[in-house]
Write a protein that holds these residues in place. Sequence first.
Motif, PDB file in Angstrom:
ATOM      1  N   MET C 222       0.862  -1.188   0.000  1.00  0.00           N
ATOM      2  CA  MET C 222       0.000   0.000   0.000  1.00  0.00           C
ATOM      3  C   MET C 222       0.896   1.234   0.000  1.00  0.00           C
ATOM      4  SD  MET C 222      -3.008   1.366   0.036  1.00  0.00           S
ATOM      5  CE  MET C 222      -4.428   0.507   0.662  1.00  0.00           C
ATOM      6  N   ARG C 226      -1.172   4.535  -3.698  1.00  0.00           N
ATOM      7  CA  ARG C 226      -2.215   3.524  -3.865  1.00  0.00           C
ATOM      8  C   ARG C 226      -3.315   3.683  -2.819  1.00  0.00           C
ATOM      9  NH1 ARG C 226       1.231  -1.981  -4.880  1.00  0.00           N
ATOM     10  NH2 ARG C 226       1.840  -1.562  -7.019  1.00  0.00           N
ATOM     11  N   SER C 555     -13.465  -2.080  -4.928  1.00  0.00           N
ATOM     12  CA  SER C 555     -12.155  -2.720  -5.013  1.00  0.00           C
ATOM     13  C   SER C 555     -11.190  -2.261  -3.928  1.00  0.00           C
ATOM     14  CB  SER C 555     -11.546  -2.458  -6.393  1.00  0.00           C
ATOM     15  OG  SER C 555     -11.391  -1.079  -6.572  1.00  0.00           O
ATOM     16  N   SER C 556     -11.600  -1.306  -3.083  1.00  0.00           N
ATOM     17  CA  SER C 556     -10.632  -0.869  -2.082  1.00  0.00           C
ATOM     18  C   SER C 556     -10.596  -1.855  -0.914  1.00  0.00           C
ATOM     19  CB  SER C 556     -10.932   0.554  -1.619  1.00  0.00           C
ATOM     20  OG  SER C 556     -12.262   0.662  -1.231  1.00  0.00           O
ATOM     21  N   VAL C 576      -1.067  -5.589  -1.096  1.00  0.00           N
ATOM     22  CA  VAL C 576      -1.745  -4.695  -2.030  1.00  0.00           C
ATOM     23  C   VAL C 576      -0.944  -4.662  -3.320  1.00  0.00           C
ATOM     24  CG1 VAL C 576      -2.449  -2.330  -2.440  1.00  0.00           C
ATOM     25  CG2 VAL C 576      -2.749  -3.347  -0.191  1.00  0.00           C
ATOM     26  N   ARG C 578      -2.243  -2.914  -6.281  1.00  0.00           N
ATOM     27  CA  ARG C 578      -2.559  -1.823  -7.221  1.00  0.00           C
ATOM     28  C   ARG C 578      -3.358  -0.744  -6.503  1.00  0.00           C
ATOM     29  NH1 ARG C 578      -5.238  -6.228  -7.857  1.00  0.00           N
ATOM     30  NH2 ARG C 578      -3.775  -7.063  -9.350  1.00  0.00           N
ATOM     31  N   PRO C 580      -6.630   1.845  -5.730  1.00  0.00           N
ATOM     32  CA  PRO C 580      -7.942   1.463  -5.206  1.00  0.00           C
ATOM     33  C   PRO C 580      -9.080   1.565  -6.221  1.00  0.00           C
ATOM     34  CG  PRO C 580      -7.414   3.670  -4.514  1.00  0.00           C
ATOM     35  CD  PRO C 580      -6.265   3.215  -5.363  1.00  0.00           C
ATOM     36  N   GLU C 582      -9.555   0.289  -9.508  1.00  0.00           N
ATOM     37  CA  GLU C 582      -9.424  -0.466 -10.750  1.00  0.00           C
ATOM     38  C   GLU C 582     -10.787  -1.027 -11.172  1.00  0.00           C
ATOM     39  OE1 GLU C 582      -6.209  -0.706 -12.440  1.00  0.00           O
ATOM     40  OE2 GLU C 582      -6.184   0.979 -11.055  1.00  0.00           O
ATOM     41  N   GLN C 595      -7.884  -4.449  -4.687  1.00  0.00           N
ATOM     42  CA  GLN C 595      -6.480  -4.087  -4.498  1.00  0.00           C
ATOM     43  C   GLN C 595      -5.616  -5.278  -4.113  1.00  0.00           C
ATOM     44  OE1 GLN C 595      -7.318  -0.585  -1.810  1.00  0.00           O
ATOM     45  NE2 GLN C 595      -5.522   0.198  -2.866  1.00  0.00           N
ATOM     46  N   THR C 596      -6.249  -6.240  -3.446  1.00  0.00           N
ATOM     47  CA  THR C 596      -5.452  -7.341  -2.889  1.00  0.00           C
ATOM     48  C   THR C 596      -5.362  -8.535  -3.824  1.00  0.00           C
ATOM     49  OG1 THR C 596      -7.484  -8.076  -1.861  1.00  0.00           O
ATOM     50  CG2 THR C 596      -5.955  -6.841  -0.487  1.00  0.00           C
TER      51      THR C 596
END
Lengths: 264, 518, 605
Positions: C222, C226, C555-556, C576, C578, C580, C582, C595-596
Amino acid sequence: MRLIATLLFLLVPILGVWTFWIAPEHGWWFPKSVSSYGADIDRLFYIILWMVGITFVATEVILAWCIFRYGRKDPSKAAFTHGNHTLEMVWTAVPAVLLLFIAFSQMKVWADVKFGDSFPKDGRFTIDEPIGEVWASQFDWRVRYPDEDGNLEGADVIEKAFEFTVPLGEPVVFNLRSRDVLHSFFVPNFRLKQDAVPGMVIPVWFQADEPGEYDLICAELCGWGHYKMAGRVRVLPADEYDAWLAAEREALYANGTEELEEDE
Amino acid sequence: MRHPVRLAPALLLVAGVVTGCENPTPPGLTYSLNANIVENEESDLYNEDLAGDRTAQAQLAGALEMLFGSPTGPGYLLPEEWIDDEYNPSWGDAELTDDQWSELVEDNARALKWQLEGIAQGNFEAVVPPREAFDLQEAWYDYVADWQELRSEVELGEAEQSELDALASEITEEGTAMFEEWYPSLRESAEMYRQQCWHCHGADGGGNGSTADFLSPRPRDYRRGIFKFTALDNKARPRRDDLYRILEEGIYGSAMPSFKRFSKAQLNGLVDYVRLLAIRGETEILLSTEYDSEIGGFPIDVVMQTYLDVWAKWDVAWDEFISYDGEVPRIDEESIAHGRELFMDAKTANCFSCHGEDGRGGGVSAFEARALNDEIQAELDVIDAALVDAKKHAGGIAKDEKHKQQRHLALAKVERLEKRRFDLVNERVKDDWGNEIEPRDLTRGTFRFGRRPIDLFRRVYAGINGTPMPSHSSLKGPDGERLLTDEDLWDIVHYVRSLAVRELEHAPERGDEGAHGI
Amino acid sequence: MSSPTTRELPLGIDDPGTVHVTHEHHELGFIRKYIFSTDHKVIGIQFMFTGLLFLVLGGLMAMAIRWQLAWPWTEMPAVLGFLFPETGRVVSPEAYTMLFTMHGTIMIFFVIIPLLTGAYGNFLIPLQTGAPDMAFPKLNMLGYWFMVPAAFCAIAGFFTEGGAAAAGWTAYPPLSTIESAAPGSLSGQTWWLLALTFVGVSSMMGAVNYVTTIVKMRAPGMTLMRMPLSIWGLFIAALLQLFALPVLTAASIMQLLDRTLHTGFFTPTNLIVNNVGAETVGAAAGGQPLLWQHLFWFYSHPAVYIMVVPAMGFASDIIATHARKPIFGYKPMVYSMAGIAGLGFIVWGHHMFTSGMNPMVGMTFMVSTIMIALPSAVKVFNWLGTLWDSRIRFTTPMLFALGFVSMFIIGGLSGIWMASTPVDIYIHDTYIVVSHFHYVVFAGSVFAIFAAIYHWFPKMFGRVMNETLGKFHFVGTFIFTNCVFYMMHQIGIAGLMRRTADPYSYETYQHLQPLNEVISISAFLLFAWQAFFVVNFFHSLFFGKRVGRNPWNASSLEWDAPSPPGHGNFDKELTVYRGPYEYGSPEVEEDFLPQTRKLETKQTV
């Protein structure tokens, strides 16, 4: 929901513009400007109003359009983009230029109204020889005119309650003072507002270009009776003003018999 | 709770109705009895008999309501002889001179210019009479309703356009006159009083509104009929002009503002209403002193006689008016010096003893009184303790001769102590309203009655009603001549004016930028 | 993880009934668990309830103010009238000054700031950064419990002689420092200052926690860039509080000294107030009233951004989630928030253009203030860019977030008038200012708070709020908010001053009464309309539909935790990969990429 939302968000710019459009005819607008710099201030207001108005309508309409267009049920995915550098540069630079234009276009009027250097120097009243003092106190306006020697401290000064009489068509400079807490000298028709601060002597100037009576309003919270500080500014033609001041000086030494005559 | 969707609108409706949709009304004010008479044992007006007699209180309230009405319907009772003389005290306009009356009409045209413009343009629906002008509103809205009705009839073809035009011109004419010649009734002025004065001066003029406790000086209690600032001698009741002047100029150095923003008609109406409150209060006080617990109640002839007595007081004679025949002397060094001499002279004017040698108000007698206050308070505490003790002994039933003797002694002691207590309480420096006061700081330059020489002259000449400030014109020498002539009084006035050169000398110099700090 | 999204499910909510009972590390008693809890989620919820309670109180005061402005000195209906029994259910002038003072104070210090940074700051920061709890849980608890003396002091003022503080929420001296100046300055002002100091301490503890947690406790992978924008907003707000609050605390202690020890920092020499002379006023110390204004606004202008920057973050998160599209221009969004905060420190003088401050200084403040419109504009453009070619789902949080954008445009644009010095001479302290800051703080921040409540409610309580009621709530709130605040612009242009108990005694204002009546009725309806929210909130709290971890298909990071998250938040190791936002990524079949989630491609070496 999409159509309801579109309608709601579209109503914002439509009704927003409409209320500004109809406001003047209902009197929900500037009171008449009667001071020398009032028109300048109004002009700056309108410049900003137009720039702000166009931005407001444009952004709100785009928002409503997005809601309308992209609120449709659509099984496909949204555009997968994280931004656009050029676009960011454009919409940073353009507002920056506009905002700087707004900022610099204000400066002259501000300097004219408030800077000590730009106070009128040629007229009867100057920063060193003001027309008088306006004293604010809880909940009182007292206007003090100098005695015949121009002295603001003598026993023969004239004091008027809640009424500031000034001559027409010439720059008037006065000192604004407070006896107790903060007050503010606000005459909407003059587009003039200045706080009165205890412990400070603040010179203020204006030039009234139309005779009449105008509301003098206290614009800084000064206690429970704040709303009771409703004074008046009377603008008289210069000769009438002189006659009035002379009469006031005369009346200072009234012996009371004139009241008797009045009643008999 | 399973159907929140149905529940919420119901809740909303209830909340909406309760919060929003009630017709705004003025609060139902009532006159109450003067608390000084029936509750406040410290007051000089306290009437023990009346305080203990609920029936009599109700009778007194009833008598007062008969004479003066209620805040929502104030008015005077008219005795027959007044009706015969066509004298109606409700209407201040009856007392106005023609000049004053035409001035008033002119001023209405100024104050109500928007309404008059609306009428002139035939834009009747947009004309809104002033907030408190109930009668005017009623009359005007009747006109407008007639006009609207006729207009709709014309639209339906049931009436002629010419009729509408005729009505419109009639409304224009009469409406203009109605607004221009508007003089508020007592009921309208009472509403204006409620909007502007009530929160300080209280519903019945007792100076006990919600804000009153936080003001220094306290708002005036009209109910004694005493007004400090008049242009009259011998503590006469104020003229309309005196009250009007206070409304117009305010009292500098107090929370009383100027009401110049209102029209002359409105201010005259307020004067009418303040007079009603003052006369009502004075009648109340006089009636309470005449209350006889043996008769019980208030016979109608006593009530009427009291009423007329009070009115007689308020019928101000112009010979009490103070003016100075001749030109007001100008201020000069000589008169200031002479004025100072008199100011400092204990045998004549004796100003310094209260106002201090420097005129700042901390005079010797004021200090003495203040020091005395502490002593008095200490003594009062002792007396109170003794009183409690004595009352305890006096209570109960005497069983034998010895007890009777003791009880008799205790009762005598109670009486003695109470008299002493009463004397002591009244020894404090208080004005007639029971507020502790201080002599004015003359150097502040705020003279409440006005700073013209004649205003100060009147104060020195006649004193200030309800305060220890005495009349200096009535001071008599050993042979009965006036101790201070008018010329002497003018010199004192000039000295006082020279003291009040300028308050707040410590204002900083202003900077180059104009006046402004950082 | 829940099953992949299907468009058929209503509102993008995933399979109902997936309840997750998380393992407790150690059993705690009721009091330790729900009252004196060190768990950031419980503290967040405590802040939320406190804030909402005060919102009702502050709202009632606003209603009383509106009543007075529409029908001055008339009898109020029972709901409001009970506040003023002594005056026959009529506002008295000193009560009116008290009302708007306490309305402002309560709304700012007890509603907006606690709700944004207290409630959602606490709740979101560990969850969205992947931390098990705050860095200093006990400090966090203390932070909440400092709200109790603060609330006590704020309320206590009403019950003292003279009533609560009545010098405006800005507490300008000498009105606030001299006891004889106003009934509220007797002791109400002292209570007010104490309340302010306690709130300040509470915020300070929160801010220390937020900054430390965000800097030190993020999950692996993170990076700062990100983090969701909510976290950026809260991070920047916390920094603002850290730098600005000490000034306010010092200033309020100085004012406290002025009032109690008569030091005279802010009181000039030789005042005569309410007929009480300088020697009795006791503050003949040569102070400067303007000093307070500088110190106060040095905090309180950044405080405005404390009240709006987190709201911007929430709105960004919610818009991206429900528009199913990545935030347009993530970095410009972050930089503009930082820009707003940075510029926020050099614009305080725009509150003082007519105060008697040196006009030269006013000129520089004007330029900096006008330039603060730039980052705000950039943010609006980026929100519009996000919405462009998105796939909007009209959920209640989305509607409120869109409402936030729309209203923030109005509030932001009208600010330009105030920044411009000559125009400000006229409009300073008029209703146009009232309109401006209510558009920013009510129509802006409160809308964002509503959006946040609807959006994160499932995460907080494991149940989702009723959508029908929510939409009713939004439509009415949106309409009435505009009815209340929009026409205040025109009233302000007509010159109506704020804080005026009876404006119609001025001739200039008499014709504004009908318009004020319309505004007041709208205000009552706006207040009453919140019944939808109250019913919905409590009904959903107990009977709402249970949902799984990720009802919005967001997606967060917080949506990877159970709903509601147990102690320690996450029930698995997090990494993480990418940013938050996407949404709509072509990499996966669904329209969101958490993200995960590790993609099974060879790009991640």
